[in-house]
Design a protein around this motif. Structure first.
Motif, PDB file in Angstrom:
ATOM      1  N   ASP A 110      32.338   9.075  56.222  1.00 55.30           N
ATOM      2  CA  ASP A 110      31.485   8.058  55.419  1.00 55.30           C
ATOM      3  C   ASP A 110      30.749   8.838  54.305  1.00 55.30           C
ATOM      4  O   ASP A 110      30.500   7.783  53.377  1.00 55.30           O
ATOM      5  CB  ASP A 110      30.464   7.460  56.281  1.00 55.30           C
ATOM      6  CG  ASP A 110      30.906   6.413  57.289  1.00 55.30           C
ATOM      7  OD1 ASP A 110      32.224   6.189  57.212  1.00 55.30           O
ATOM      8  OD2 ASP A 110      30.175   6.162  58.477  1.00 55.30           O
ATOM      9  N   ASP A 111      30.625  10.052  54.158  1.00 61.09           N
ATOM     10  CA  ASP A 111      29.704  10.606  53.161  1.00 61.09           C
ATOM     11  C   ASP A 111      31.074  11.188  51.963  1.00 61.09           C
ATOM     12  O   ASP A 111      30.714  11.772  51.007  1.00 61.09           O
ATOM     13  CB  ASP A 111      29.204  11.991  53.436  1.00 61.09           C
ATOM     14  CG  ASP A 111      27.920  11.452  54.174  1.00 61.09           C
ATOM     15  OD1 ASP A 111      27.388  10.442  54.090  1.00 61.09           O
ATOM     16  OD2 ASP A 111      27.630  12.272  55.090  1.00 61.09           O
ATOM     17  N   ILE A 112      32.365  10.780  52.119  1.00 55.35           N
ATOM     18  CA  ILE A 112      33.486  11.285  50.942  1.00 55.35           C
ATOM     19  C   ILE A 112      33.153  10.198  49.983  1.00 55.35           C
ATOM     20  O   ILE A 112      33.412   9.038  50.114  1.00 55.35           O
ATOM     21  CB  ILE A 112      34.863  11.259  51.723  1.00 55.35           C
ATOM     22  CG1 ILE A 112      34.728  12.388  52.656  1.00 55.35           C
ATOM     23  CG2 ILE A 112      35.866  11.599  50.553  1.00 55.35           C
ATOM     24  CD1 ILE A 112      35.994  12.337  53.561  1.00 55.35           C
ATOM     25  N   PRO A 113      32.849  10.761  48.659  1.00 56.53           N
ATOM     26  CA  PRO A 113      32.769   9.954  47.597  1.00 56.53           C
ATOM     27  C   PRO A 113      33.893   9.248  47.205  1.00 56.53           C
ATOM     28  O   PRO A 113      35.010   9.904  46.978  1.00 56.53           O
ATOM     29  CB  PRO A 113      32.057  10.841  46.463  1.00 56.53           C
ATOM     30  CG  PRO A 113      31.875  12.078  47.074  1.00 56.53           C
ATOM     31  CD  PRO A 113      32.520  12.367  48.372  1.00 56.53           C
ATOM     32  N   ALA A 114      33.772   7.883  46.658  1.00 56.15           N
ATOM     33  CA  ALA A 114      34.701   7.120  45.908  1.00 56.15           C
ATOM     34  C   ALA A 114      34.714   7.545  44.558  1.00 56.15           C
ATOM     35  O   ALA A 114      35.663   7.026  43.811  1.00 56.15           O
ATOM     36  CB  ALA A 114      34.791   5.812  46.282  1.00 56.15           C
ATOM     37  N   ASP A 147      28.445   7.762  43.762  1.00 54.55           N
ATOM     38  CA  ASP A 147      28.299   8.074  45.021  1.00 54.55           C
ATOM     39  C   ASP A 147      27.621   9.646  45.082  1.00 54.55           C
ATOM     40  O   ASP A 147      27.106   9.859  46.378  1.00 54.55           O
ATOM     41  CB  ASP A 147      29.609   8.195  45.966  1.00 54.55           C
ATOM     42  CG  ASP A 147      30.258   6.773  46.141  1.00 54.55           C
ATOM     43  OD1 ASP A 147      29.561   5.761  46.030  1.00 54.55           O
ATOM     44  OD2 ASP A 147      31.259   6.524  46.451  1.00 54.55           O
ATOM     45  N   LEU A 148      27.532  10.166  44.214  1.00 56.14           N
ATOM     46  CA  LEU A 148      27.057  11.407  44.312  1.00 56.14           C
ATOM     47  C   LEU A 148      25.439  11.473  43.670  1.00 56.14           C
ATOM     48  O   LEU A 148      25.143  11.325  42.639  1.00 56.14           O
ATOM     49  CB  LEU A 148      27.774  12.695  43.403  1.00 56.14           C
ATOM     50  CG  LEU A 148      29.040  12.873  43.733  1.00 56.14           C
ATOM     51  CD1 LEU A 148      29.675  13.927  42.641  1.00 56.14           C
ATOM     52  CD2 LEU A 148      29.000  13.445  45.162  1.00 56.14           C
ATOM     53  N   ARG A 149      24.774  11.131  44.690  1.00 59.94           N
ATOM     54  CA  ARG A 149      23.102  10.781  44.667  1.00 59.94           C
ATOM     55  C   ARG A 149      22.296  11.938  44.585  1.00 59.94           C
ATOM     56  O   ARG A 149      21.538  12.029  45.450  1.00 59.94           O
ATOM     57  CB  ARG A 149      23.027   9.598  45.825  1.00 59.94           C
ATOM     58  CG  ARG A 149      23.974   8.475  45.597  1.00 59.94           C
ATOM     59  CD  ARG A 149      24.031   7.553  44.646  1.00 59.94           C
ATOM     60  NE  ARG A 149      22.801   6.829  44.636  1.00 59.94           N
ATOM     61  CZ  ARG A 149      22.182   6.265  43.351  1.00 59.94           C
ATOM     62  NH1 ARG A 149      23.221   6.122  42.392  1.00 59.94           N
ATOM     63  NH2 ARG A 149      21.151   5.980  43.341  1.00 59.94           N
ATOM     64  N   PHE A 150      22.244  12.806  43.674  1.00 64.88           N
ATOM     65  CA  PHE A 150      21.422  13.723  43.392  1.00 64.88           C
ATOM     66  C   PHE A 150      19.918  13.350  42.932  1.00 64.88           C
ATOM     67  O   PHE A 150      19.962  12.521  42.047  1.00 64.88           O
ATOM     68  CB  PHE A 150      21.978  14.755  42.178  1.00 64.88           C
ATOM     69  CG  PHE A 150      23.021  15.537  42.814  1.00 64.88           C
ATOM     70  CD1 PHE A 150      22.975  16.729  43.237  1.00 64.88           C
ATOM     71  CD2 PHE A 150      24.369  15.195  42.318  1.00 64.88           C
ATOM     72  CE1 PHE A 150      23.813  17.329  43.444  1.00 64.88           C
ATOM     73  CE2 PHE A 150      25.556  15.934  42.518  1.00 64.88           C
ATOM     74  CZ  PHE A 150      25.151  16.893  43.035  1.00 64.88           C
ATOM     75  N   TYR A 151      19.031  13.675  43.877  1.00 64.59           N
ATOM     76  CA  TYR A 151      17.640  13.498  43.347  1.00 64.59           C
ATOM     77  C   TYR A 151      17.197  11.850  43.104  1.00 64.59           C
ATOM     78  O   TYR A 151      16.447  11.803  42.276  1.00 64.59           O
ATOM     79  CB  TYR A 151      17.080  14.323  42.418  1.00 64.59           C
ATOM     80  CG  TYR A 151      17.453  15.750  42.759  1.00 64.59           C
ATOM     81  CD1 TYR A 151      16.561  16.418  43.956  1.00 64.59           C
ATOM     82  CD2 TYR A 151      18.476  16.458  42.189  1.00 64.59           C
ATOM     83  CE1 TYR A 151      16.841  17.857  44.014  1.00 64.59           C
ATOM     84  CE2 TYR A 151      18.742  17.917  42.552  1.00 64.59           C
ATOM     85  CZ  TYR A 151      17.860  18.487  43.348  1.00 64.59           C
ATOM     86  OH  TYR A 151      18.215  19.648  43.766  1.00 64.59           O
ATOM     87  N   LYS A 208      21.231  16.140  49.664  1.00 63.66           N
ATOM     88  CA  LYS A 208      22.052  17.357  50.286  1.00 63.66           C
ATOM     89  C   LYS A 208      23.382  16.898  50.478  1.00 63.66           C
ATOM     90  O   LYS A 208      24.421  17.883  50.203  1.00 63.66           O
ATOM     91  CB  LYS A 208      21.430  17.391  51.761  1.00 63.66           C
ATOM     92  CG  LYS A 208      20.310  18.058  52.088  1.00 63.66           C
ATOM     93  CD  LYS A 208      20.098  18.259  53.783  1.00 63.66           C
ATOM     94  CE  LYS A 208      18.471  18.458  53.822  1.00 63.66           C
ATOM     95  NZ  LYS A 208      18.322  18.427  55.287  1.00 63.66           N
ATOM     96  N   ILE A 209      23.840  15.880  50.898  1.00 63.14           N
ATOM     97  CA  ILE A 209      25.292  14.991  50.702  1.00 63.14           C
ATOM     98  C   ILE A 209      25.949  15.157  49.369  1.00 63.14           C
ATOM     99  O   ILE A 209      27.003  15.693  49.415  1.00 63.14           O
ATOM    100  CB  ILE A 209      25.257  13.565  51.291  1.00 63.14           C
ATOM    101  CG1 ILE A 209      24.890  13.677  52.693  1.00 63.14           C
ATOM    102  CG2 ILE A 209      26.541  12.992  51.136  1.00 63.14           C
ATOM    103  CD1 ILE A 209      24.686  12.276  53.166  1.00 63.14           C
ATOM    104  N   PHE A 221      26.772  19.038  49.051  1.00 67.76           N
ATOM    105  CA  PHE A 221      27.899  19.578  49.868  1.00 67.76           C
ATOM    106  C   PHE A 221      29.201  18.941  49.485  1.00 67.76           C
ATOM    107  O   PHE A 221      30.093  19.416  49.299  1.00 67.76           O
ATOM    108  CB  PHE A 221      27.784  18.799  51.249  1.00 67.76           C
ATOM    109  CG  PHE A 221      26.432  19.234  52.078  1.00 67.76           C
ATOM    110  CD1 PHE A 221      25.833  20.400  51.734  1.00 67.76           C
ATOM    111  CD2 PHE A 221      25.899  18.419  53.082  1.00 67.76           C
ATOM    112  CE1 PHE A 221      24.415  20.582  52.518  1.00 67.76           C
ATOM    113  CE2 PHE A 221      24.811  18.760  53.880  1.00 67.76           C
ATOM    114  CZ  PHE A 221      24.119  19.946  53.363  1.00 67.76           C
ATOM    115  N   ALA A 222      29.217  17.507  49.093  1.00 70.99           N
ATOM    116  CA  ALA A 222      30.546  16.955  48.400  1.00 70.99           C
ATOM    117  C   ALA A 222      30.708  17.608  46.982  1.00 70.99           C
ATOM    118  O   ALA A 222      31.983  18.127  46.952  1.00 70.99           O
ATOM    119  CB  ALA A 222      30.062  15.471  48.129  1.00 70.99           C
ATOM    120  N   SER A 223      29.639  17.800  46.381  1.00 72.20           N
ATOM    121  CA  SER A 223      30.088  18.603  45.038  1.00 72.20           C
ATOM    122  C   SER A 223      30.851  20.197  45.085  1.00 72.20           C
ATOM    123  O   SER A 223      31.626  20.289  44.469  1.00 72.20           O
ATOM    124  CB  SER A 223      28.876  18.908  43.937  1.00 72.20           C
ATOM    125  OG  SER A 223      28.672  17.490  43.705  1.00 72.20           O
TER     126      SER A 223
END
Length: 182
Positions: A101-105, A109-113, A121-122, A125-127
């Motif tokens: 569910d954390d794999i970005p589309a 979806d990359l929600r930094f800060y 954190k996610i 990790f994804a980056s």
């Protein structure tokens, strides 16, 4: 891994603090325990600040990875947070598996800060997995090509894709296969 010359040349100063509390106070001027950081690199002044690996605030392995992570910020600085942090985590071997569910589309979806510490954190990790995919799969571990891509990261043709949508679809498929979700 060979990164090539340090941009700007010259020495890098590293400051090691006895514990996370003294790191926070001396680097950020804060004693707030919510500021859960153990390292910081300033690529312009070529200074790195880290918490000693003797402090128990993180597992020792993680604290030993922090200097490498911060050095990558000096060697490969970048303005885009997903490239900057993903590259540092990847080359410091700080890869953490992603839940399906954390794999970005997409980049949204990359929600930094923005959505709290768990979302950040996610995003880290994804980056890191994105940089692994780009460096190893798209660019065949060629550092010169990676540096060239970093200079124009919005040009997906360098990676073999027509656009961002095609890139995210292929990367998502790769992640699902890697983690056994497909």
């Amino acid at each position: 891994r060979k990164f090539g010359p340090i941009p700007g040349g010259g020495p890098v100063s590293i400051y090691v603090f006895e514990n996370q509390a003294s790191f926070r106070l001396n680097v950020f001027g804060s004693e707030d325990p919510e500021l859960d950081v153990t390292g910081l690199a300033d690529h312009v002044s070529r200074r790195i600040f880290i918490t000693s690996y003797h402090d128990g605030c993180r597992p020792k392995k993680r604290l030993l990875q922090t200097p490498v992570h911060e050095l990558v910020h000096i060697y490969l600085p970048h303005g885009y947070i997903y490239i900057r942090e993903g590259t540092a985590c990847y080359f410091a071997d700080m890869l953490v598996p992603l839940a399906e569910d954390d794999i970005p589309a997409g980049f949204a979806d990359l929600r930094f800060y923005v959505d709290g510490p768990e979302a950040t954190k996610i995003a880290y990790f994804a980056s890191s997995w994105m940089m692994k995919y780009i460096y190893e799969e798209c660019l065949d571990r060629r550092m010169a090509d990676f540096r060239a891509w970093m200079a124009s990261p919005d040009d997906y043709s360098v990676l073999g894709f027509a656009d961002e949508t095609e890139f995210f679809a292929a990367w998502g498929d790769w992640l699902r296969e890697m983690f056994g979700y497909s």
